[in-house]
Enzyme design. Structure first.
Site, PDB file in Angstrom:
ATOM      1  N   ASP A 116       4.514  -4.515  10.420  1.00 42.30           N
ATOM      2  CA  ASP A 116       5.564  -3.868  11.074  1.00 42.30           C
ATOM      3  C   ASP A 116       5.689  -4.599  12.389  1.00 42.30           C
ATOM      4  OD1 ASP A 116       6.486  -1.857   9.052  1.00 42.30           O
ATOM      5  OD2 ASP A 116       5.188  -0.128   9.802  1.00 42.30           O
ATOM      6  N   THR A 125      -1.658   7.300  -0.559  1.00 41.82           N
ATOM      7  CA  THR A 125      -2.935   7.035  -1.020  1.00 41.82           C
ATOM      8  C   THR A 125      -3.630   5.766  -0.415  1.00 41.82           C
ATOM      9  OG1 THR A 125      -2.006   5.798  -2.869  1.00 41.82           O
ATOM     10  CG2 THR A 125      -2.256   8.231  -2.989  1.00 41.82           C
ATOM     11  N   ARG A 169       0.819  -1.243   0.054  1.00 43.43           N
ATOM     12  CA  ARG A 169      -0.060  -0.051   0.016  1.00 43.43           C
ATOM     13  C   ARG A 169       0.964   1.140   0.249  1.00 43.43           C
ATOM     14  NH1 ARG A 169      -4.976   0.673   3.946  1.00 43.43           N
ATOM     15  NH2 ARG A 169      -3.493   1.528   5.322  1.00 43.43           N
ATOM     16  N   ASP A 189      -0.095  -1.376  12.318  1.00 44.67           N
ATOM     17  CA  ASP A 189       0.238  -2.119  11.058  1.00 44.67           C
ATOM     18  C   ASP A 189       0.806  -3.239  11.193  1.00 44.67           C
ATOM     19  OD1 ASP A 189       2.421  -2.839   9.071  1.00 44.67           O
ATOM     20  OD2 ASP A 189       2.019  -0.742   8.157  1.00 44.67           O
TER      21      ASP A 189
HETATM   22  C1  PRP Z   1      -1.312  -4.314   4.641  1.00 44.95           C
HETATM   23  C2  PRP Z   1      -2.035  -5.666   4.907  1.00 44.95           C
HETATM   24  C3  PRP Z   1      -2.906  -5.742   3.622  1.00 44.95           C
HETATM   25  C4  PRP Z   1      -3.121  -4.513   3.379  1.00 44.95           C
HETATM   26  C5  PRP Z   1      -4.505  -4.193   3.738  1.00 44.95           C
HETATM   27  O1  PRP Z   1      -0.174  -4.607   3.830  1.00 44.95           O
HETATM   28  O2  PRP Z   1      -1.053  -6.706   4.987  1.00 44.95           O
HETATM   29  O3  PRP Z   1      -2.386  -6.594   2.772  1.00 44.95           O
HETATM   30  O4  PRP Z   1      -2.310  -3.544   4.094  1.00 44.95           O
HETATM   31  O5  PRP Z   1      -4.859  -2.877   3.270  1.00 44.95           O
HETATM   32  P1  PRP Z   1      -5.920  -2.635   2.277  1.00 44.95           P
HETATM   33  O6  PRP Z   1      -7.103  -3.482   2.468  1.00 44.95           O
HETATM   34  O7  PRP Z   1      -6.333  -1.460   2.373  1.00 44.95           O
HETATM   35  O8  PRP Z   1      -5.533  -2.935   0.741  1.00 44.95           O
HETATM   36  P2  PRP Z   1       0.865  -3.332   3.458  1.00 44.95           P
HETATM   37  O9  PRP Z   1       0.586  -2.831   2.071  1.00 44.95           O
HETATM   38  O10 PRP Z   1       0.839  -2.511   4.481  1.00 44.95           O
HETATM   39  O11 PRP Z   1       2.144  -4.277   3.412  1.00 44.95           O
HETATM   40  P3  PRP Z   1       3.024  -5.122   4.415  1.00 44.95           P
HETATM   41  O12 PRP Z   1       2.342  -6.455   4.368  1.00 44.95           O
HETATM   42  O13 PRP Z   1       4.434  -5.331   3.437  1.00 44.95           O
HETATM   43  O14 PRP Z   1       3.233  -4.277   5.521  1.00 44.95           O
HETATM   44  N1  URA Z   2      -2.761  -2.605   7.057  1.00 40.76           N
HETATM   45  C1  URA Z   2      -2.315  -2.702   8.441  1.00 40.76           C
HETATM   46  O1  URA Z   2      -1.309  -3.453   8.543  1.00 40.76           O
HETATM   47  N2  URA Z   2      -3.314  -2.163   9.237  1.00 40.76           N
HETATM   48  C2  URA Z   2      -4.370  -1.455   9.117  1.00 40.76           C
HETATM   49  O2  URA Z   2      -5.145  -1.165   9.930  1.00 40.76           O
HETATM   50  C3  URA Z   2      -4.571  -1.389   7.596  1.00 40.76           C
HETATM   51  C4  URA Z   2      -3.963  -1.837   6.670  1.00 40.76           C
END
Ligand code: PRP
Ligand code: URA
Length: 215
Positions: free
Chosen positions: A209, A114, A110, A206
């Site tokens: 993280d 945005t 993400r 997150d």
């Molecule tokens: C997070 C989570 C999902 C996404 C959900 O991943 O693991 O994949 O956000 O958000 P959405 O429904 O608004 O798309 P992120 O993009 O933060 O990547 P990461 O898993 O590498 O931390």
């Molecule tokens: N991705 C995350 O890890 N947490 C949230 O709350 C939304 C998207």
């Protein structure tokens, strides 16, 4: 116990005390990364059990040390697809329940401003037309990542697609419903809403993280 609460997108609310206990600690801001990983594994075991509850079996027989008896064996071809990177925190638990499953990987990130997800990796096993796909991604927020992952599986020919999450937002469920009606969602909880940064409230922060200590 499973409960379908929506009529268009089948949402299975996995209402299990062990899952809720793990979720409470996942939400806790003082939980460290190593404990967070163990809790993610624990809740994912329960979710995987529910998401695999109706998989087909073949009936044969087995010789016990004393006699021959009927035996039911899983016959489904299952592909588990973690959405990188947070979905990796759920993968081992699903493979514990379904050790013969094949594994595909989808990398989605993400944008911090945005919240729009962009793809940076995809590696799926061949011939998925008769497979059951379990997409594992702990957070269903805007639904952008889930919709993209489901579209990739559909393009690969998969018809039975299930989305397994740890926290879902109403906005994300609605987006999956709009784009891919019929995909089953398994989650222990539906949280209240998204904030201005598209994080789930109350949520757990997150996930990626916290899983990997990259705050
Ligand atoms: C997070 C989570 C999902 C996404 C959900 O991943 O693991 O994949 O956000 O958000 P959405 O429904 O608004 O798309 P992120 O993009 O933060 O990547 P990461 O898993 O590498 O931390
Ligand atoms: N991705 C995350 O890890 N947490 C949230 O709350 C939304 C998207």
């Amino acid at each position: 116990m499973l409960r379908c609460i929506f009529t268009i997108v089948p949402v299975h609310l996995v209402d299990h005390p062990v899952a809720h206990d793990a979720l409470a600690l996942l939400r806790d801001r003082t939980t460290n990364a190593s404990h967070f990983r163990r809790l993610a594994h624990r809740v994912s075991l329960i979710l995987a059990m529910e998401a695999s509850r109706d998989l087909p079996v073949t009936t044969g027989s087995v010789d016990t040390p004393l006699e021959t008896t009927a035996a039911h064996r899983l016959e489904a071809d299952v592909v588990v697809v973690p959405v990188l990177r947070a979905g990796l925190g759920m993968l081992e638990a699903v493979l514990e329940i379904l050790p013969h499953a094949r594994v595909g990987h989808i990398g989605l990130q993400r944008d911090e401003a945005t919240a729009i997800a962009s793809q940076y990796y995809k590696k799926l096993p061949a011939d998925l037309s008769r497979s059951t796909a379990l997409i594992v991604d702990p957070m269903l927020a805007t639904g952008g990542s889930a919709v993209a992952a489901i579209a990739m599986l559909q393009k690969a020919g998969t018809q039975d697609i299930r989305l397994v999450c740890i926290v879902a937002a109403p906005e994300g469920i609605a987006e999956v419903e709009r784009a891919h009606p019929g995909v089953h969602i398994f989650t222990p909880v539906i949280d209240r809403e998204l904030n201005d940064q598209k994080y789930i409230l109350p949520g757990l922060g997150d996930f990626g993280d916290r899983l990997y200590g990259t705050m």
